[in-house]
Write a protein that holds these residues in place. Structure first.
Motif, PDB file in Angstrom:
ATOM      1  N   LEU A 156      38.140  26.740   5.077  1.00 63.83           N
ATOM      2  CA  LEU A 156      38.148  26.953   6.530  1.00 63.83           C
ATOM      3  C   LEU A 156      37.616  28.332   6.874  1.00 63.83           C
ATOM      4  CD1 LEU A 156      38.927  25.996   9.377  1.00 63.83           C
ATOM      5  CD2 LEU A 156      41.224  26.924   8.969  1.00 63.83           C
ATOM      6  N   HIS A 157      38.003  29.335   6.098  1.00 61.15           N
ATOM      7  CA  HIS A 157      37.521  30.689   6.356  1.00 61.15           C
ATOM      8  C   HIS A 157      36.011  30.779   6.168  1.00 61.15           C
ATOM      9  CE1 HIS A 157      37.311  35.054   6.359  1.00 61.15           C
ATOM     10  NE2 HIS A 157      36.671  34.993   5.191  1.00 61.15           N
ATOM     11  N   VAL A 158      35.479  30.139   5.130  1.00 66.57           N
ATOM     12  CA  VAL A 158      34.037  30.186   4.878  1.00 66.57           C
ATOM     13  C   VAL A 158      33.271  29.497   6.002  1.00 66.57           C
ATOM     14  CG1 VAL A 158      32.220  29.392   3.322  1.00 66.57           C
ATOM     15  CG2 VAL A 158      34.310  30.374   2.387  1.00 66.57           C
ATOM     16  N   ILE A 159      33.790  28.357   6.465  1.00 69.75           N
ATOM     17  CA  ILE A 159      33.108  27.647   7.555  1.00 69.75           C
ATOM     18  C   ILE A 159      33.072  28.505   8.823  1.00 69.75           C
ATOM     19  CG2 ILE A 159      33.247  25.648   9.077  1.00 69.75           C
ATOM     20  CD1 ILE A 159      34.434  24.091   6.735  1.00 69.75           C
ATOM     21  N   LYS A 160      34.216  29.117   9.173  1.00 68.59           N
ATOM     22  CA  LYS A 160      34.253  29.976  10.358  1.00 68.59           C
ATOM     23  C   LYS A 160      33.356  31.194  10.195  1.00 68.59           C
ATOM     24  CE  LYS A 160      38.856  28.844  12.156  1.00 68.59           C
ATOM     25  NZ  LYS A 160      40.208  29.378  12.485  1.00 68.59           N
ATOM     26  N   ALA A 161      33.332  31.763   8.998  1.00 67.20           N
ATOM     27  CA  ALA A 161      32.506  32.951   8.777  1.00 67.20           C
ATOM     28  C   ALA A 161      31.029  32.638   8.947  1.00 67.20           C
ATOM     29  CB  ALA A 161      32.779  33.517   7.385  1.00 67.20           C
ATOM     30  N   ARG A 162      30.613  31.478   8.502  1.00 66.48           N
ATOM     31  CA  ARG A 162      29.211  31.105   8.664  1.00 66.48           C
ATOM     32  C   ARG A 162      28.847  30.966  10.136  1.00 66.48           C
ATOM     33  NH1 ARG A 162      28.944  26.320   4.089  1.00 66.48           N
ATOM     34  NH2 ARG A 162      29.001  27.687   2.226  1.00 66.48           N
ATOM     35  N   LEU A 163      29.695  30.223  10.853  1.00 62.44           N
ATOM     36  CA  LEU A 163      29.412  30.034  12.274  1.00 62.44           C
ATOM     37  C   LEU A 163      29.504  31.347  13.041  1.00 62.44           C
ATOM     38  CD1 LEU A 163      31.394  26.728  12.880  1.00 62.44           C
ATOM     39  CD2 LEU A 163      28.945  26.980  12.534  1.00 62.44           C
ATOM     40  N   ARG A 164      30.551  32.114  12.760  1.00 65.77           N
ATOM     41  CA  ARG A 164      30.762  33.375  13.461  1.00 65.77           C
ATOM     42  C   ARG A 164      29.683  34.393  13.135  1.00 65.77           C
ATOM     43  NH1 ARG A 164      33.211  34.942  18.048  1.00 65.77           N
ATOM     44  NH2 ARG A 164      34.129  37.032  17.909  1.00 65.77           N
ATOM     45  N   GLY A 165      29.236  34.409  11.881  1.00 67.31           N
ATOM     46  CA  GLY A 165      28.213  35.374  11.489  1.00 67.31           C
ATOM     47  C   GLY A 165      26.916  35.171  12.226  1.00 67.31           C
ATOM     48  N   GLY A 166      26.493  33.920  12.402  1.00 64.78           N
ATOM     49  CA  GLY A 166      25.268  33.672  13.143  1.00 64.78           C
ATOM     50  C   GLY A 166      25.379  34.091  14.600  1.00 64.78           C
ATOM     51  N   ILE A 167      26.576  33.842  15.188  1.00 67.84           N
ATOM     52  CA  ILE A 167      26.770  34.236  16.593  1.00 67.84           C
ATOM     53  C   ILE A 167      26.751  35.755  16.739  1.00 67.84           C
ATOM     54  CG2 ILE A 167      28.419  34.207  18.502  1.00 67.84           C
ATOM     55  CD1 ILE A 167      29.270  31.437  17.601  1.00 67.84           C
ATOM     56  N   ASN A 225      25.357  37.949  14.881  1.00 68.62           N
ATOM     57  CA  ASN A 225      24.023  38.497  14.646  1.00 68.62           C
ATOM     58  C   ASN A 225      23.187  38.443  15.924  1.00 68.62           C
ATOM     59  OD1 ASN A 225      22.104  39.701  13.007  1.00 68.62           O
ATOM     60  ND2 ASN A 225      21.165  37.737  12.476  1.00 68.62           N
ATOM     61  N   LYS A 226      23.302  37.335  16.675  1.00 66.96           N
ATOM     62  CA  LYS A 226      22.620  37.240  17.962  1.00 66.96           C
ATOM     63  C   LYS A 226      23.232  38.188  18.991  1.00 66.96           C
ATOM     64  CE  LYS A 226      20.676  32.581  17.956  1.00 66.96           C
ATOM     65  NZ  LYS A 226      20.618  31.288  18.674  1.00 66.96           N
ATOM     66  N   VAL A 227      24.563  38.343  18.917  1.00 69.82           N
ATOM     67  CA  VAL A 227      25.239  39.224  19.866  1.00 69.82           C
ATOM     68  C   VAL A 227      24.758  40.651  19.717  1.00 69.82           C
ATOM     69  CG1 VAL A 227      27.472  40.268  20.389  1.00 69.82           C
ATOM     70  CG2 VAL A 227      27.284  37.791  20.197  1.00 69.82           C
ATOM     71  N   ARG A 228      24.598  41.123  18.501  1.00 67.36           N
ATOM     72  CA  ARG A 228      24.162  42.511  18.287  1.00 67.36           C
ATOM     73  C   ARG A 228      22.763  42.751  18.828  1.00 67.36           C
ATOM     74  NH1 ARG A 228      26.504  41.088  13.204  1.00 67.36           N
ATOM     75  NH2 ARG A 228      28.606  42.014  12.973  1.00 67.36           N
ATOM     76  N   ARG A 229      21.950  41.729  18.855  1.00 67.95           N
ATOM     77  CA  ARG A 229      20.603  41.855  19.423  1.00 67.95           C
ATOM     78  C   ARG A 229      20.595  41.582  20.925  1.00 67.95           C
ATOM     79  NH1 ARG A 229      19.300  38.288  15.143  1.00 67.95           N
ATOM     80  NH2 ARG A 229      18.670  36.741  16.698  1.00 67.95           N
ATOM     81  N   GLY A 230      21.719  41.113  21.459  1.00 67.00           N
ATOM     82  CA  GLY A 230      21.785  40.802  22.882  1.00 67.00           C
ATOM     83  C   GLY A 230      21.095  39.510  23.237  1.00 67.00           C
ATOM     84  N   GLU A 231      20.954  38.580  22.276  1.00 65.20           N
ATOM     85  CA  GLU A 231      20.241  37.329  22.496  1.00 65.20           C
ATOM     86  C   GLU A 231      21.173  36.133  22.613  1.00 65.20           C
ATOM     87  OE1 GLU A 231      17.481  36.937  19.334  1.00 65.20           O
ATOM     88  OE2 GLU A 231      16.315  38.724  19.863  1.00 65.20           O
ATOM     89  N   TYR A 232      22.457  36.310  22.350  1.00 67.36           N
ATOM     90  CA  TYR A 232      23.383  35.190  22.436  1.00 67.36           C
ATOM     91  C   TYR A 232      23.611  34.853  23.914  1.00 67.36           C
ATOM     92  CZ  TYR A 232      27.519  32.292  21.795  1.00 67.36           C
ATOM     93  OH  TYR A 232      28.423  31.255  21.819  1.00 67.36           O
ATOM     94  N   ARG A 233      23.378  33.614  24.273  1.00 63.37           N
ATOM     95  CA  ARG A 233      23.451  33.191  25.670  1.00 63.37           C
ATOM     96  C   ARG A 233      24.895  32.848  26.026  1.00 63.37           C
ATOM     97  NH1 ARG A 233      18.442  29.417  27.396  1.00 63.37           N
ATOM     98  NH2 ARG A 233      19.533  29.757  29.362  1.00 63.37           N
ATOM     99  N   CYS A 234      25.428  33.627  26.956  1.00 61.87           N
ATOM    100  CA  CYS A 234      26.789  33.422  27.458  1.00 61.87           C
ATOM    101  C   CYS A 234      26.717  32.891  28.889  1.00 61.87           C
ATOM    102  CB  CYS A 234      27.582  34.728  27.431  1.00 61.87           C
ATOM    103  SG  CYS A 234      27.651  35.514  25.814  1.00 61.87           S
TER     104      CYS A 234
END
Length: 699
Positions: free
Chosen positions: A148-159, A161-170
């Protein structure tokens, strides 16, 4: 060990529990094979010896995550039945179906071991009381939690990474949209943009979220709000929650922010949101897109909200409110240098204001530093020559505010006109023979026309009210404020909030220093820009001095005592409109003089009593008058009744008598007695209306 060897007869006597779970509703709808595999475990239980009616299926946790057992009612029911010894075996497709949390999993293992309950998964049957089986089950539980931790880390990591660039659409707040290439831009609707800009301008002017909402309500302005679908925008009344949400949203300052709140699960499974410090935000990118205000203005708004929410602090610059203390938040003690607070006291039907320095009392238990009446200070500060300079600024601000509100109402009329035209075009394009569609479109067209008429009527009504509040007479009065500022300042129709706002444009702070011996207070005013001015005002009288009777009233009572008793004096004073007490009592229209009040004044001010005044004039008591005249007391009373002897009252019906002139002979006194007796008989005959001539002849 063979599975059937682990299943004993006492296990078969109890029920077999089949637990079914999938993590989300989407998996329930799409991953139907997983659901079938879990329900097929019923055949495994029947193969091990359980009857079909002994198998209990628990599938109430479908669509629930296995990260915790606090919100899974089905799992809690399973653990409860295992602990009570009702379960012979617990079945699940795999360990992750039962729990993905080591704490919940090991708790279930411990209870199963104590209750001698078996556990079955797709790989086999396990006895939690056996060390090897329990070790294997513990490893499976650890791997399930790690998965469960690995699955969340994968999903969270991609989000992230976009957040740090300011590209994640909220989801964007009202007033912003995504363009064709995915960039954030201002809403192309001019009415929405102007309404949001007017919102921030209003808050900067009034300094309070609640006052901003009241201003929008008073001006009848509807505020745009985006629905949950993220596409449609409706106009509705502005609320305080919407205002606070906008003021705390950095998006309106053109800042891309993410991770402002931290979500945690409580013990009972509920989500708990906690605000993070701006330094702990996962992303904060200034100037990421256009905004309605600057970042500095956004920070200033937050400071204003924080100051408004603090009930007690050293320096509190509160927004102007309805209180009568015009210098609230700007008064400094001239002795210790601390800010003085405003206090209100209801006395004699009115509210008095006081500026109190209580810092020494609150922190060290010492007496109050200063306590100064507020109304003389406010009046003196409001009459300063520099305050007249605000006249033209007031006029310009009121006119600009009305023009801005009318512009926003005009935008609403334009939107309603566009909707009505669109409904008309739809109705014109429909086939007239298709009455089912034509009737619906005609009904929509009529509804849009009614909305347009209501909006136009609302705008006309608001324009009439604006003209009423700022007509030609008021414009002339505002222009004439440079010559007659005192009249406008003392106008009772001018709210205290507006007076405070006027002073805020002009004053930096006011320092007060009280001199009790001289009975005055010195006011040191510091204006914007550094100019200073010192004023002096007289301290108000104490409560005892305010209710003290005026000296001229006391002199009048002293003069009236020569010829009147206290009850007559009270009637004379009331007829002349004179009220008891000082200025405070004169404000009460129902306060009047009475006999007791006049007696109190005579004793309190040491006035000579009417008895003493009559005795000084030679008046005699009843016994003395009878001795002088040689008559009885009843005769004296009867003579006084018919005016033969003059009596002067000094206490109700008790009085003194005038002394006789030269010595009156006894024969003459007898003659007076006969005349008095005859007058009494005549009075009795007149009262009985006697008509007998013989009786009249006797008289």
């Amino acid at each position: 060990m063979n599975e059937k060897l682990k299943v004993q007869s006492h296990h078969l006597e109890r029920s077999a529990y089949l637990y079914i779970r999938q993590s989300s509703l989407r998996q329930v709808m799409e991953n139907v094979e997983s659901t079938k595999r879990q329900y097929d475990l019923r055949g495994r239980a029947i193969g091990l010896g359980w009857r079909d009616d002994q198998i209990i299926v628990i599938d109430s946790d479908q669509g629930e995550s296995g990260a915790s057992a606090s919100w899974r009612e089905g799992f809690q029911h399973l653990v409860s039945d295992v602990g009570m010894g009702c379960a012979g075996i617990v079945m699940g497709l795999e360990v992750s179906r039962l729990a993905r949390n080591n704490a919940d999993w090991h708790r279930l293992l411990e209870i199963c071991a104590l209750a001698d309950t078996l556990i079955l998964d797709e790989d086999g049957v396990y006895d939690p009381a056996n060390f090897n089986d329990r070790l294997l089950l513990g490893l499976k539980g650890t791997m399930s939690e790690a998965e469960l931790h690995v699955i969340k880390a994968r999903l969270r990591g991609g989000i992230l990474n976009k957040v740090r660039r300011g590209e994640y659409r909220c989801p964007l707040p009202t007033g912003f949209i995504y363009d064709e290439i995915g960039d954030v831009v201002l809403d192309p609707d001019a009415q929405i943009r102007e309404m949001i800009s007017h919102f921030f301008e209003t808050f900067s002017r009034v300094g309070s979220a609640t006052q901003t909402v009241k201003t929008f309500t008073r001006e009848r302005l509807l505020f745009p709000s985006r629905l949950r679908n993220g596409k449609q925008v409706v106009f509705q009344q502005l609320t305080t929650s919407t205002a606070m949400r906008m003021l705390h949203n950095p998006r309106y300052a053109g800042v891309y922010a993410y991770g402002q709140r931290l979500c945690r699960r409580t013990v009972d499974g509920k989500k708990q949101l906690r605000k993070r410090d701006p330094k702990e935000w996962l992303a904060c990118i200034p100037d990421a897109h256009p905004g309605y205000i600057s970042w500095e203005q956004f920070q200033h708004n937050l400071k204003v909200l924080e100051a408004n929410g603090q009930g007690y602090q050293a320096v509190r610059a509160s927004p102007p409110r309805e209180g009568a203390a015009l210098l609230q938040g700007r008064v400094i003690c001239g002795r210790c240098g601390s800010h003085m607070s405003a206090r209100y006291a209801a006395r004699r039907g009115q509210v008095d204001t006081w500026y109190v320095c209580h810092r020494a009392y609150a922190s060290r238990g010492e007496p109050h530093c200063q306590s100064i009446a507020g109304w003389p200070v406010d009046e003196a500060v409001g009459m300063t020559p520099a305050a007249v300079e605000l006249a033209l600024e007031i006029r310009k601000e009121i006119e600009a505010r009305h023009d801005e509100a009318d512009k926003l109402r005009l935008r609403a009329v334009e939107r309603a006109q566009i909707d009505a035209d669109l409904a008309q075009r739809r109705f014109m394009l429909v086939d007239p023979n298709n009455r089912l569609v034509a009737d619906t479109l005609e009904r929509e067209w009529n509804e849009k026309l009614r909305v347009l008429a209501d909006v136009r009527e609302e705008r006309e009504r608001a324009q009439c009210e604006d003209r009423g509040t700022l007509d030609d007479a008021i414009r002339d009065r505002l222009i004439a404020m440079t010559a007659d500022f005192k009249t406008v300042w003392c106008d009772r129709t001018l709210p205290n909030r507006e007076r405070k706002r006027l002073l805020a444009y002009l004053l930096e702070d006011v320092t007060l220093l009280k001199f009790p011996a001289e009975g005055e207070t010195r006011i040191h005013i510091c204006f914007k820009g550094g100019k200073t001015e010192t004023l002096t005002t007289q301290n108000p009288k104490s409560s005892g001095q305010q209710v003290k009777t005026r000296p001229e009233v006391v002199e009048l009572v002293d003069k009236l005592l020569d010829d009147h008793i206290c009850a007559e004096i009270a009637d004379i004073l009331n007829d002349r409109g004179i009220r008891p007490g000082g200025s405070a009592c004169r404000a009460k229209a129902d306060a009047k003089f009475t006999n007791l009040r006049v007696i109190y004044l005579v004793k309190q001010y040491g006035l000579r009593s009417r008895y003493d005044r009559l005795r000084e004039r030679g008046m005699l008591t009843k016994a003395e008058a009878c001795a002088k005249r040689g008559i009885t007391e009843s005769t004296l009373v009867r003579w006084a009744k018919y005016g033969i002897v003059k009596r002067h009252a000094y206490n109700g019906y008790i009085g003194l008598y005038e002394p006789p002139g030269p010595h009156v002979p006894a024969k003459q006194c007898s003659r007076w007695n006969q005349l008095a007796h005859r007058a009494e008989i005549i009075r009795q005959l007149n009262s009985s209306k006697c008509t007998d001539p013989k009786e009249r002849a006797v008289v």
